[in-house]
Design an enzyme around this catalytic site. Sequence first.
Site, short mmCIF file in Angstrom:
data_model
loop_
_atom_site.label_atom_id
_atom_site.label_comp_id
_atom_site.label_asym_id
_atom_site.label_seq_id
_atom_site.Cartn_x
_atom_site.Cartn_y
_atom_site.Cartn_z
N TYR A 38 8.46 1.96 -7.10
CA TYR A 38 7.71 0.72 -7.35
C TYR A 38 7.41 0.55 -8.85
CZ TYR A 38 6.99 1.19 -2.29
OH TYR A 38 7.18 1.34 -0.94
N GLU A 41 0.86 -1.18 0.00
CA GLU A 41 0.00 0.00 0.00
C GLU A 41 0.89 1.23 0.00
OE1 GLU A 41 -0.68 -2.24 2.70
OE2 GLU A 41 -2.34 -3.24 1.68
C1 LIG Z 1 10.68 6.10 -1.06
C2 LIG Z 1 12.12 6.02 -0.56
C3 LIG Z 1 12.29 4.73 0.22
C4 LIG Z 1 13.07 6.05 -1.77
O1 LIG Z 1 14.39 5.88 -1.26
P1 LIG Z 1 15.70 6.37 -2.07
O2 LIG Z 1 16.86 5.64 -1.52
O3 LIG Z 1 15.75 7.85 -2.08
O4 LIG Z 1 15.35 5.86 -3.54
P2 LIG Z 1 16.43 5.53 -4.69
O5 LIG Z 1 17.53 6.55 -4.66
O6 LIG Z 1 16.80 4.11 -4.63
O7 LIG Z 1 15.55 5.82 -5.98
C5 LIG Z 1 15.00 4.77 -6.77
C6 LIG Z 1 13.88 5.36 -7.59
O8 LIG Z 1 12.81 5.80 -6.76
C7 LIG Z 1 12.19 6.95 -7.35
N1 LIG Z 1 12.38 8.13 -6.49
C8 LIG Z 1 13.09 8.17 -5.36
N2 LIG Z 1 12.99 9.40 -4.82
C9 LIG Z 1 12.21 10.12 -5.63
C10 LIG Z 1 11.73 11.45 -5.60
N3 LIG Z 1 12.06 12.29 -4.59
N4 LIG Z 1 10.90 11.87 -6.59
C11 LIG Z 1 10.56 11.04 -7.58
N5 LIG Z 1 11.00 9.75 -7.69
C12 LIG Z 1 11.80 9.31 -6.71
C13 LIG Z 1 12.86 7.16 -8.68
O9 LIG Z 1 12.14 6.39 -9.63
C14 LIG Z 1 14.23 6.57 -8.40
O10 LIG Z 1 14.88 6.19 -9.58
P3 LIG Z 1 15.84 7.25 -10.35
O11 LIG Z 1 16.82 7.73 -9.34
O12 LIG Z 1 16.42 6.42 -11.45
O13 LIG Z 1 14.93 8.36 -10.82
C15 LIG Z 1 12.46 7.25 0.33
O14 LIG Z 1 12.03 8.43 -0.32
C16 LIG Z 1 11.85 7.21 1.71
O15 LIG Z 1 12.43 6.65 2.64
N6 LIG Z 1 10.66 7.81 1.88
C17 LIG Z 1 9.99 7.83 3.18
C18 LIG Z 1 9.47 6.47 3.55
C19 LIG Z 1 8.44 5.98 2.55
O16 LIG Z 1 7.59 6.74 2.09
N7 LIG Z 1 8.52 4.68 2.22
C20 LIG Z 1 7.59 4.04 1.30
C21 LIG Z 1 6.31 3.71 1.98
S1 LIG Z 1 5.11 3.04 0.84
#
Ligand SMILES: CC(C)(COP(=O)(O)OP(=O)(O)OC[C@H]1O[C@@H](n2cnc3c(N)ncnc32)[C@H](O)[C@@H]1OP(=O)(O)O)[C@@H](O)C(=O)NCCC(=O)NCCS
Length: 162
Positions: A115, A103
């Site tokens: 995702y 979710e």
């Molecule tokens: C979602 C989360 C886990 C992503 O972690 P991250 O280490 O920054 O992600 P990555 O660097 O591995 O990025 C992988 C992909 O995610 C997407 N992404 C990550 N951050 C993004 C942003 N700020 N805006 C848009 N896309 C994003 C992109 O598709 C990215 O690929 P790209 O770099 O080739 O564009 C992080 O933002 C987080 O911890 N958020 C708070 C917790 C949360 O919401 N978890 C998910 C609950 S459903």
Amino acid sequence: MTLSVRPLVIDDLLAVLKIERESFSAPWSLAMLIHEIAVEGVIALALEDEGAIIGYAFCSPHADDWHLVSIAVDPSRRRSGGARLMLLEILNRLGDESRITLEVRPSNVAAIGLYEQHGFLFAGARPAYYPDSGEDALIMWRTPATLSGRLDDVPNAEPQRK
Ligand SMILES: CC(C)(COP(=O)(O)OP(=O)(O)OC[C@H]1O[C@@H](n2cnc3c(N)ncnc32)[C@H](O)[C@@H]1OP(=O)(O)O)[C@@H](O)C(=O)NCCC(=O)NCCS
């Protein structure tokens, strides 16, 4: 920076709790994290940078499917590929024949981007799922069918994103 992924152990949970509190508006408690890490068969991962925990993920088995319960990265360490590294580890372990659901808040552009990049498709919503905001949850699945752009092996699929 040298990112690596390893199994999460109970001694890691205080570091996880800190990231959890910085990442979610309704964070899990330590007790909830202890419960989750003890789920039989759970895939619990720590993301490390030179020995320091900067992220974590939990993916739990449910009957025939898997549930990506949580994934988060330290706010100061995001956009470095850490979440992708953890998700790929989970996907490698489960293989493309597994069915994985999760979710996500419609407002969570970062998570949805992650995702969608890895084969998850929207398959419905849970109305007013998040008690803090009243937001619906979007339901996403990654299955053999979604990897071909279809939803025919997803239970109760409603493909239109609201
Ligand atoms: C979602 C989360 C886990 C992503 O972690 P991250 O280490 O920054 O992600 P990555 O660097 O591995 O990025 C992988 C992909 O995610 C997407 N992404 C990550 N951050 C993004 C942003 N700020 N805006 C848009 N896309 C994003 C992109 O598709 C990215 O690929 P790209 O770099 O080739 O564009 C992080 O933002 C987080 O911890 N958020 C708070 C917790 C949360 O919401 N978890 C998910 C609950 S459903």
